[in-house]
Each structure stands twice: as structure tokens, then as C-alpha cells.
Design a protein around this motif. Structure first.
Motif, PDB file in Angstrom:
ATOM      1  N   LEU A  49      40.921  61.819 -35.338  1.00 55.47           N
ATOM      2  CA  LEU A  49      39.716  60.983 -35.297  1.00 55.47           C
ATOM      3  C   LEU A  49      39.743  59.939 -36.407  1.00 55.47           C
ATOM      4  CD1 LEU A  49      36.942  63.679 -34.741  1.00 55.47           C
ATOM      5  CD2 LEU A  49      37.979  62.182 -33.016  1.00 55.47           C
ATOM      6  N   SER A  50      39.179  58.791 -36.114  1.00 58.31           N
ATOM      7  CA  SER A  50      39.029  57.765 -37.151  1.00 58.31           C
ATOM      8  C   SER A  50      37.927  58.209 -38.115  1.00 58.31           C
ATOM      9  CB  SER A  50      38.647  56.423 -36.519  1.00 58.31           C
ATOM     10  OG  SER A  50      37.314  56.481 -36.020  1.00 58.31           O
ATOM     11  N   SER A  51      37.855  57.530 -39.222  1.00 57.63           N
ATOM     12  CA  SER A  51      36.816  57.829 -40.208  1.00 57.63           C
ATOM     13  C   SER A  51      35.422  57.659 -39.597  1.00 57.63           C
ATOM     14  CB  SER A  51      36.992  56.908 -41.417  1.00 57.63           C
ATOM     15  OG  SER A  51      36.051  57.189 -42.405  1.00 57.63           O
ATOM     16  N   ASP A  52      35.232  56.615 -38.813  1.00 57.62           N
ATOM     17  CA  ASP A  52      33.942  56.387 -38.155  1.00 57.62           C
ATOM     18  C   ASP A  52      33.616  57.505 -37.166  1.00 57.62           C
ATOM     19  OD1 ASP A  52      33.510  54.043 -39.556  1.00 57.62           O
ATOM     20  OD2 ASP A  52      34.143  52.730 -37.904  1.00 57.62           O
ATOM     21  N   GLN A  53      34.620  57.937 -36.424  1.00 52.86           N
ATOM     22  CA  GLN A  53      34.403  59.016 -35.463  1.00 52.86           C
ATOM     23  C   GLN A  53      34.053  60.326 -36.167  1.00 52.86           C
ATOM     24  OE1 GLN A  53      38.195  58.525 -33.516  1.00 52.86           O
ATOM     25  NE2 GLN A  53      37.227  57.677 -31.686  1.00 52.86           N
ATOM     26  N   ARG A  54      34.723  60.589 -37.284  1.00 49.45           N
ATOM     27  CA  ARG A  54      34.399  61.797 -38.062  1.00 49.45           C
ATOM     28  C   ARG A  54      32.959  61.730 -38.566  1.00 49.45           C
ATOM     29  NH1 ARG A  54      39.695  62.157 -41.824  1.00 49.45           N
ATOM     30  NH2 ARG A  54      41.164  62.099 -40.099  1.00 49.45           N
ATOM     31  N   GLY A  55      32.563  60.563 -39.028  1.00 49.64           N
ATOM     32  CA  GLY A  55      31.184  60.387 -39.485  1.00 49.64           C
ATOM     33  C   GLY A  55      30.183  60.604 -38.366  1.00 49.64           C
ATOM     34  N   GLU A  56      30.503  60.082 -37.190  1.00 48.67           N
ATOM     35  CA  GLU A  56      29.619  60.260 -36.038  1.00 48.67           C
ATOM     36  C   GLU A  56      29.503  61.737 -35.670  1.00 48.67           C
ATOM     37  OE1 GLU A  56      29.078  58.735 -31.414  1.00 48.67           O
ATOM     38  OE2 GLU A  56      30.816  58.053 -32.564  1.00 48.67           O
ATOM     39  N   LEU A  57      30.630  62.451 -35.675  1.00 57.27           N
ATOM     40  CA  LEU A  57      30.595  63.877 -35.363  1.00 57.27           C
ATOM     41  C   LEU A  57      29.816  64.653 -36.426  1.00 57.27           C
ATOM     42  CD1 LEU A  57      31.357  66.269 -33.615  1.00 57.27           C
ATOM     43  CD2 LEU A  57      33.603  66.308 -34.744  1.00 57.27           C
ATOM     44  N   ALA A  58      30.021  64.309 -37.683  1.00 51.84           N
ATOM     45  CA  ALA A  58      29.283  64.968 -38.764  1.00 51.84           C
ATOM     46  C   ALA A  58      27.781  64.740 -38.613  1.00 51.84           C
ATOM     47  CB  ALA A  58      29.769  64.470 -40.120  1.00 51.84           C
ATOM     48  N   ASP A  59      27.395  63.522 -38.291  1.00 52.48           N
ATOM     49  CA  ASP A  59      25.981  63.207 -38.086  1.00 52.48           C
ATOM     50  C   ASP A  59      25.401  63.998 -36.913  1.00 52.48           C
ATOM     51  OD1 ASP A  59      26.089  61.422 -40.196  1.00 52.48           O
ATOM     52  OD2 ASP A  59      26.187  59.637 -38.914  1.00 52.48           O
ATOM     53  N   LEU A  60      26.165  64.077 -35.827  1.00 55.06           N
ATOM     54  CA  LEU A  60      25.709  64.846 -34.667  1.00 55.06           C
ATOM     55  C   LEU A  60      25.538  66.321 -35.007  1.00 55.06           C
ATOM     56  CD1 LEU A  60      27.641  63.444 -31.590  1.00 55.06           C
ATOM     57  CD2 LEU A  60      25.197  63.790 -31.774  1.00 55.06           C
ATOM     58  N   LEU A  61      26.507  66.879 -35.731  1.00 53.10           N
ATOM     59  CA  LEU A  61      26.403  68.293 -36.111  1.00 53.10           C
ATOM     60  C   LEU A  61      25.205  68.533 -37.024  1.00 53.10           C
ATOM     61  CD1 LEU A  61      30.186  69.089 -36.649  1.00 53.10           C
ATOM     62  CD2 LEU A  61      28.722  69.912 -34.778  1.00 53.10           C
ATOM     63  N   ALA A  62      24.939  67.585 -37.918  1.00 51.87           N
ATOM     64  CA  ALA A  62      23.768  67.711 -38.796  1.00 51.87           C
ATOM     65  C   ALA A  62      22.482  67.671 -37.975  1.00 51.87           C
ATOM     66  CB  ALA A  62      23.771  66.607 -39.845  1.00 51.87           C
ATOM     67  N   THR A  63      22.417  66.789 -36.995  1.00 51.09           N
ATOM     68  CA  THR A  63      21.246  66.711 -36.115  1.00 51.09           C
ATOM     69  C   THR A  63      21.091  67.996 -35.313  1.00 51.09           C
ATOM     70  OG1 THR A  63      21.423  64.312 -35.942  1.00 51.09           O
ATOM     71  CG2 THR A  63      20.210  65.437 -34.189  1.00 51.09           C
ATOM     72  N   MET A  64      22.200  68.490 -34.784  1.00 54.09           N
ATOM     73  CA  MET A  64      22.161  69.739 -34.019  1.00 54.09           C
ATOM     74  C   MET A  64      21.671  70.885 -34.898  1.00 54.09           C
ATOM     75  SD  MET A  64      25.699  69.051 -31.872  1.00 54.09           S
ATOM     76  CE  MET A  64      26.070  70.775 -31.642  1.00 54.09           C
ATOM     77  N   ALA A  65      22.113  70.921 -36.150  1.00 51.35           N
ATOM     78  CA  ALA A  65      21.679  71.972 -37.070  1.00 51.35           C
ATOM     79  C   ALA A  65      20.171  71.872 -37.331  1.00 51.35           C
ATOM     80  CB  ALA A  65      22.455  71.884 -38.387  1.00 51.35           C
ATOM     81  N   GLU A  66      19.676  70.660 -37.530  1.00 51.66           N
ATOM     82  CA  GLU A  66      18.243  70.467 -37.771  1.00 51.66           C
ATOM     83  C   GLU A  66      17.406  70.931 -36.583  1.00 51.66           C
ATOM     84  OE1 GLU A  66      17.553  66.371 -38.697  1.00 51.66           O
ATOM     85  OE2 GLU A  66      18.850  66.425 -40.456  1.00 51.66           O
ATOM     86  N   GLU A  67      17.935  70.746 -35.387  1.00 49.93           N
ATOM     87  CA  GLU A  67      17.195  71.095 -34.173  1.00 49.93           C
ATOM     88  C   GLU A  67      17.340  72.564 -33.783  1.00 49.93           C
ATOM     89  OE1 GLU A  67      18.928  68.377 -31.384  1.00 49.93           O
ATOM     90  OE2 GLU A  67      17.815  66.653 -32.166  1.00 49.93           O
ATOM     91  N   GLU A  68      18.274  73.271 -34.400  1.00 50.98           N
ATOM     92  CA  GLU A  68      18.558  74.665 -34.031  1.00 50.98           C
ATOM     93  C   GLU A  68      17.475  75.603 -34.546  1.00 50.98           C
ATOM     94  OE1 GLU A  68      19.735  77.780 -32.390  1.00 50.98           O
ATOM     95  OE2 GLU A  68      21.060  76.061 -32.050  1.00 50.98           O
ATOM     96  N   SER A  69      16.969  76.466 -33.664  1.00 52.37           N
ATOM     97  CA  SER A  69      15.920  77.405 -34.056  1.00 52.37           C
ATOM     98  C   SER A  69      16.485  78.723 -34.595  1.00 52.37           C
ATOM     99  CB  SER A  69      14.995  77.696 -32.869  1.00 52.37           C
ATOM    100  OG  SER A  69      15.727  78.266 -31.798  1.00 52.37           O
ATOM    101  N   ASP A  70      17.706  79.095 -34.212  1.00 50.26           N
ATOM    102  CA  ASP A  70      18.341  80.323 -34.697  1.00 50.26           C
ATOM    103  C   ASP A  70      18.913  80.058 -36.091  1.00 50.26           C
ATOM    104  OD1 ASP A  70      20.049  82.439 -35.316  1.00 50.26           O
ATOM    105  OD2 ASP A  70      21.062  82.442 -33.372  1.00 50.26           O
ATOM    106  N   PRO A  71      18.415  80.742 -37.123  1.00 49.33           N
ATOM    107  CA  PRO A  71      18.870  80.443 -38.483  1.00 49.33           C
ATOM    108  C   PRO A  71      20.358  80.710 -38.708  1.00 49.33           C
ATOM    109  CG  PRO A  71      17.341  82.296 -38.482  1.00 49.33           C
ATOM    110  CD  PRO A  71      17.374  81.760 -37.100  1.00 49.33           C
ATOM    111  N   VAL A  72      20.916  81.697 -38.035  1.00 49.13           N
ATOM    112  CA  VAL A  72      22.341  81.996 -38.205  1.00 49.13           C
ATOM    113  C   VAL A  72      23.186  80.873 -37.589  1.00 49.13           C
ATOM    114  CG1 VAL A  72      24.188  83.637 -37.665  1.00 49.13           C
ATOM    115  CG2 VAL A  72      21.916  84.484 -38.293  1.00 49.13           C
ATOM    116  N   ARG A  73      22.819  80.468 -36.401  1.00 48.92           N
ATOM    117  CA  ARG A  73      23.555  79.367 -35.758  1.00 48.92           C
ATOM    118  C   ARG A  73      23.321  78.053 -36.504  1.00 48.92           C
ATOM    119  NH1 ARG A  73      26.131  77.904 -30.795  1.00 48.92           N
ATOM    120  NH2 ARG A  73      25.618  75.778 -30.213  1.00 48.92           N
ATOM    121  N   ARG A  74      22.127  77.847 -37.031  1.00 52.71           N
ATOM    122  CA  ARG A  74      21.842  76.638 -37.821  1.00 52.71           C
ATOM    123  C   ARG A  74      22.796  76.557 -39.012  1.00 52.71           C
ATOM    124  NH1 ARG A  74      17.024  77.720 -39.938  1.00 52.71           N
ATOM    125  NH2 ARG A  74      16.069  77.483 -37.896  1.00 52.71           N
TER     126      ARG A  74
END
Length: 91
Positions: A49-74
Motif C-alpha cells: 500500500l502507498s502511504s496515502d492508502q495506509r493512512g486511509e486504512l488507519a482512519d477507517l479502522l479508527a472509525t470502525m473502532a469508535e463505532e464498535e459497541s463490543d469493548p473487546v473488539r473495539r
């Protein structure tokens, strides 16, 4: 069935689900060698992945974590970028 805002989001969630499943499996559920091969394949993909793509994936994972209701999965989602070498200088 969920509606995803983008294909990238859907694929990121799918990959996170696979990695979550692999992490939760014991040796009787999933052969350890097969699990390692799967994780190494994903790490190889991340290195391409390019640096931009890695950043996009990191941002998505952070958003997914914020939206996750299960604390272990978060917490799993929060740790995932480091676990997959997303910020590794050699990636």
C-alpha cells in the motif's frame, strides 16, 4: 444486511472480520500454520500500500473502532494498525 458508504469500507470491515476470527480461533478450530500464512499474506498486502492508502486504512479502522459497541473488539480494532504493520517503516 448493512449498507456500506463505500467499497473500501466494506472490504476493510471484511478484512477486520477475518483477522478478528483468526485471532479468536484456537488450534483445533484453525491450523496454526494456516493462520500464519493468512496473516503473512495480509502483511504482504499492507507492505504494498502507498502511504496515502495506509493512512486511509488507519482512519477507517479508527472509525470502525469508535463505532464498535463490543469493548473487546473495539480494542482489537484500535490495535490492528500496529498489529498488521501499517505504520512499520519497512512496510
Amino acid at each position: 444486511m448493512p449498507v456500506y458508504p463505500s467499497l473500501i469500507r466494506a472490504l476493510s470491515e471484511g478484512l477486520a472480520d477475518v483477522l478478528w476470527f483468526v485471532e479468536g480461533c484456537d488450534d483445533e478450530q484453525l491450523d496454526p500454520d494456516a493462520a500464519v500464512m493468512l496473516l503473512e499474506g495480509f502483511a504482504h498486502l499492507v507492505r504494498k500500500l502507498s502511504s496515502d492508502q495506509r493512512g486511509e486504512l488507519a482512519d477507517l479502522l479508527a472509525t470502525m473502532a469508535e463505532e464498535e459497541s463490543d469493548p473487546v473488539r473495539r480494542e482489537f480494532l484500535r490495535r490492528l494498525p500496529d498489529a498488521i504493520g501499517l505504520f512499520d517503516d519497512t512496510a
